[in-house]
Motif scaffolding. Structure first.
Motif, mmCIF file in Angstrom:
data_model
loop_
_atom_site.group_PDB
_atom_site.id
_atom_site.type_symbol
_atom_site.label_atom_id
_atom_site.label_comp_id
_atom_site.label_asym_id
_atom_site.label_seq_id
_atom_site.Cartn_x
_atom_site.Cartn_y
_atom_site.Cartn_z
ATOM 1 N N GLY A 128 -0.394 16.183 0.787
ATOM 2 C CA GLY A 128 0.250 15.744 0.348
ATOM 3 C C GLY A 128 1.619 15.617 -0.250
ATOM 4 N N SER A 129 1.619 14.293 -0.914
ATOM 5 C CA SER A 129 3.271 14.601 -2.089
ATOM 6 C C SER A 129 2.753 14.684 -2.914
ATOM 7 C CB SER A 129 2.726 13.474 -1.448
ATOM 8 O OG SER A 129 2.909 12.224 -2.057
ATOM 9 N N CYS A 130 4.255 15.508 -3.902
ATOM 10 C CA CYS A 130 3.941 14.874 -5.182
ATOM 11 C C CYS A 130 3.804 13.463 -5.472
ATOM 12 C CB CYS A 130 5.675 15.522 -6.076
ATOM 13 S SG CYS A 130 6.087 17.223 -5.968
ATOM 14 N N GLY A 131 4.397 12.372 -5.153
ATOM 15 C CA GLY A 131 3.819 11.009 -5.825
ATOM 16 C C GLY A 131 3.068 10.376 -6.130
ATOM 17 N N GLY A 132 1.629 11.198 -4.502
ATOM 18 C CA GLY A 132 0.632 10.795 -4.236
ATOM 19 C C GLY A 132 -0.205 11.799 -5.657
ATOM 20 N N MET A 133 -0.198 12.769 -5.850
ATOM 21 C CA MET A 133 -0.420 13.438 -6.623
ATOM 22 C C MET A 133 -0.142 12.800 -8.296
ATOM 23 S SD MET A 133 0.748 17.471 -8.322
ATOM 24 C CE MET A 133 2.724 16.902 -9.189
ATOM 25 N N THR A 164 8.020 14.033 -1.951
ATOM 26 C CA THR A 164 8.283 15.281 -1.924
ATOM 27 C C THR A 164 7.109 15.750 -1.068
ATOM 28 O OG1 THR A 164 10.566 15.276 -3.378
ATOM 29 C CG2 THR A 164 9.041 17.948 -2.735
ATOM 30 N N PRO A 165 6.609 16.954 -0.280
ATOM 31 C CA PRO A 165 5.906 17.123 0.035
ATOM 32 C C PRO A 165 5.462 18.572 -0.924
ATOM 33 C CG PRO A 165 7.077 16.965 1.658
ATOM 34 C CD PRO A 165 7.497 16.575 0.788
ATOM 35 N N LEU A 166 4.414 18.852 -1.826
ATOM 36 C CA LEU A 166 3.792 20.059 -2.314
ATOM 37 C C LEU A 166 3.552 20.964 -2.211
ATOM 38 C CD1 LEU A 166 0.039 18.675 -4.253
ATOM 39 C CD2 LEU A 166 2.651 19.162 -5.182
ATOM 40 N N ALA A 167 4.020 21.644 -0.611
ATOM 41 C CA ALA A 167 3.971 22.779 -0.555
ATOM 42 C C ALA A 167 5.714 22.457 -0.347
ATOM 43 C CB ALA A 167 3.110 22.560 1.375
ATOM 44 N N GLU A 168 6.612 22.114 -0.176
ATOM 45 C CA GLU A 168 8.027 22.221 -0.252
ATOM 46 C C GLU A 168 8.498 22.622 -2.077
ATOM 47 O OE1 GLU A 168 12.259 19.291 -0.491
ATOM 48 O OE2 GLU A 168 10.801 19.383 1.042
ATOM 49 N N ARG A 173 1.225 -1.225 -0.345
ATOM 50 C CA ARG A 173 -0.220 0.042 0.093
ATOM 51 C C ARG A 173 1.009 0.867 -0.237
ATOM 52 N NH1 ARG A 173 -2.221 1.666 4.816
ATOM 53 N NH2 ARG A 173 -1.159 0.606 5.819
ATOM 54 N N ILE A 174 1.192 2.078 -0.806
ATOM 55 C CA ILE A 174 2.129 2.763 -1.370
ATOM 56 C C ILE A 174 1.567 4.257 -0.942
ATOM 57 C CG2 ILE A 174 3.549 4.655 -2.874
ATOM 58 C CD1 ILE A 174 3.589 1.579 -4.571
ATOM 59 N N ARG A 175 1.716 4.584 0.113
ATOM 60 C CA ARG A 175 1.705 6.134 0.336
ATOM 61 C C ARG A 175 2.449 6.438 0.891
ATOM 62 N NH1 ARG A 175 -0.220 7.938 5.945
ATOM 63 N NH2 ARG A 175 -2.245 8.471 5.938
ATOM 64 N N GLY A 176 2.223 8.084 0.710
ATOM 65 C CA GLY A 176 2.781 9.700 1.052
ATOM 66 C C GLY A 176 2.327 10.181 2.802
ATOM 67 N N GLY A 177 2.103 11.995 2.087
ATOM 68 C CA GLY A 177 1.404 12.354 2.786
ATOM 69 C C GLY A 177 0.055 11.781 3.870
ATOM 70 N N GLY A 178 -0.862 10.600 2.833
ATOM 71 C CA GLY A 178 -2.384 10.060 3.590
ATOM 72 C C GLY A 178 -2.942 11.208 2.779
ATOM 73 N N HIS A 198 12.137 11.686 -0.507
ATOM 74 C CA HIS A 198 12.113 13.208 -0.054
ATOM 75 C C HIS A 198 12.924 14.189 -0.797
ATOM 76 C CE1 HIS A 198 13.383 15.286 3.162
ATOM 77 N NE2 HIS A 198 12.854 14.007 3.404
ATOM 78 N N GLY A 199 12.682 14.778 -1.562
ATOM 79 C CA GLY A 199 13.469 16.409 -1.511
ATOM 80 C C GLY A 199 13.563 16.383 -3.353
ATOM 81 N N ILE A 200 13.947 17.813 -3.552
ATOM 82 C CA ILE A 200 14.379 18.572 -4.916
ATOM 83 C C ILE A 200 15.725 17.701 -5.728
ATOM 84 C CG2 ILE A 200 14.119 20.536 -6.434
ATOM 85 C CD1 ILE A 200 12.366 22.165 -4.375
#
Length: 107
Positions: free
Chosen positions: A94-99, A66-70, A23-28, A48-50
């Motif tokens: 949310g995270s970039c991966g989740g997006m 990586t959080p979207l906010a970052e 179950r792949i999960r970033g920010g949930g 995470h990270g740029i």
């Protein structure tokens, strides 16, 4: 290979060998979306990270956790923004991966 990536790789290889779901999960932030999550948690937050950002080329590479906010903050420093509006679900970041995984890019 950095430790976060090595941990994810090891977990994926183990699950594949045992034929068990992950179950792949970033920010949930999208846990409510679609069917109920099943399988062992594969948490991408540590990955995470740029990785690279070339503002003059409008190209950025980020890791899945990586959080979207970052990402949005880094773009804003150069007067840039995402070309789409990822939805925000509650107060969870949310995270970039989740997006990408959810295919949600806003209105």
């Amino acid at each position: 290979m950095d430790t976060a990536l090595q941990h994810l790789t090891d977990q994926i290889n183990t699950a594949a060998a045992q034929r068990t779901p992950l179950r792949i999960r970033g920010g949930g932030s999208k846990d409510f979306y679609g069917e109920a999550p099943q399988g062992e948690l594969l948490d991408t937050k540590a990955y995470h990270g740029i990785v690279s950002y070339e503002p003059s080329e409008l190209v950025v590479t980020v890791r899945a956790g990586t959080p979207l906010a970052e990402l949005e903050a880094a773009l804003a420093e150069k007067g840039q923004c995402l070309a789409f509006e990822p939805p925000r679900f509650g107060s969870v970041n949310g995270s970039c991966g989740g997006m990408v995984a959810a295919g949600l890019s806003g209105p």
